[in-house]
Write a protein that holds these residues in place. Structure first.
Motif, short mmCIF file in Angstrom:
data_model
loop_
_atom_site.label_atom_id
_atom_site.label_comp_id
_atom_site.label_asym_id
_atom_site.label_seq_id
_atom_site.Cartn_x
_atom_site.Cartn_y
_atom_site.Cartn_z
N ALA A 26 -16.76 56.46 3.69
CA ALA A 26 -16.49 57.08 5.35
C ALA A 26 -15.68 57.84 4.98
O ALA A 26 -14.62 58.02 3.86
CB ALA A 26 -16.64 56.71 6.30
N SER A 31 -13.82 58.76 10.48
CA SER A 31 -13.59 57.12 10.67
C SER A 31 -12.62 56.80 12.28
O SER A 31 -12.76 56.01 13.54
CB SER A 31 -13.10 56.86 9.40
OG SER A 31 -13.80 55.87 8.43
N ALA A 72 -13.93 50.20 10.17
CA ALA A 72 -14.10 51.89 9.38
C ALA A 72 -13.28 52.27 8.81
O ALA A 72 -13.47 53.05 8.11
CB ALA A 72 -15.73 52.76 10.24
N ALA A 76 -11.72 53.21 5.59
CA ALA A 76 -11.77 54.59 4.89
C ALA A 76 -10.83 54.29 4.15
O ALA A 76 -10.20 55.28 3.31
CB ALA A 76 -12.24 55.50 5.87
#
Length: 102
Positions: A26, A31, A72, A76
């Motif tokens: 991501a 994110s 996330a 990331a």
């Protein structure tokens, strides 16, 4: 008093302890945007809960989304080769302990 227990407690613990999928990718900006939105939702839900207009389950759901967003962001950053080994990574776990005491 807010208590995360039962299914909600297990789900929050699982979300916060989960590791990224090897295929996970991501962008950092996306994110971070998702995390900020989750933080706003959590704040709003806690405000509603404080006036008895949101249930503990609603708080738990909002916190789970926050945990997913936080993970996330970490993944990331790690995917961008940014070191995330500092103590800030423990924040969601520390926060859930705080929520349980309220």
């Amino acid at each position: 008093m807010l208590h995360l227990r039962g299914r909600a407690h297990m789900e929050v613990t699982t979300v916060l302890a989960s590791a990224p999928s090897p295929q996970y990718s991501a962008s950092v900006p996306n994110s971070v945007h998702t995390l900020i939105a989750a933080m706003k939702t959590l704040q709003s839900t806690l405000n509603l809960w404080s006036t008895s207009r949101a249930s503990p389950d609603a708080v738990s759901d909002a916190y789970m989304q926050f945990g997913v967003g936080f993970n996330a962001v970490v993944w990331a950053f790690e995917g961008s080769e940014v070191d995330t080994s500092d103590s800030a990574i423990k924040f969601p776990r520390d926060y859930v302990l705080c929520l349980r005491r309220v």
